[in-house]
Motif scaffolding. Sequence first.
Motif: not given
Length: 218
Positions: A11-14, A173-175, A179-180
């Motif tokens: 998530a959030g890698a674009g 922390k959410d990211i 990921d986990y």
Amino acid sequence: MSYSIAIDGPAGAGKSTIAKLIAKKKNYIYVDTGAMYRAMALFFLESGIGADEQEKISAASKHVDVTISYENGEQIVWLNGRNVNGLIRTEEVGRMASSSSVNKDVREKLVELQRALADKENVVMDGRDIGTCVLPNANVKVYLTASSRVRAIRRYEELKAKGEECNLDVIEKDIIERDYRDMHRDISPLRQAEDATLLDSSDMTIEEVADAIIALCK
């Protein structure tokens, strides 16, 4: 012969931003898998099926055809031959998509539809399991990542631009937690395909990442 580019990553890698840019530069179809899940969810809602009725969702998923086309540069999502662009972005559909996307039969049906699209068209697809599960024979596979801090900063700036109050440490922390979860889920966990190129975008611009992926295309 159609050509396919698979972009996976956390998530959030674009991924979506990069995938859309590559599709535009190469005149490929960007396969918006999220929009496909939403179209499927709309079908369930219109059929009067509730989010907790998993058996009915499984049965109904067999009667759905979802595909994507581009007309005058605009993405059109088709549900059983009907343009549903104006109907799939509501909160209600979003909630149903979230509930139904965990259903094994829904995932299998959408993978089948996504593969059918990739067989006919040149596509760019992004997600968590595109190179490992959806398009294992993609011509180019990329695992796009960035440090959790960089991803958190991007998200923080996005939210700030919308005028939302947010905390950078909480976002990071959410990211890390997401990921986990993504890497340890039972169905199609997030992992780098053995034949994927690892690309860390932490210190790269969007254009640089897109150009690096295009350079991998033979």
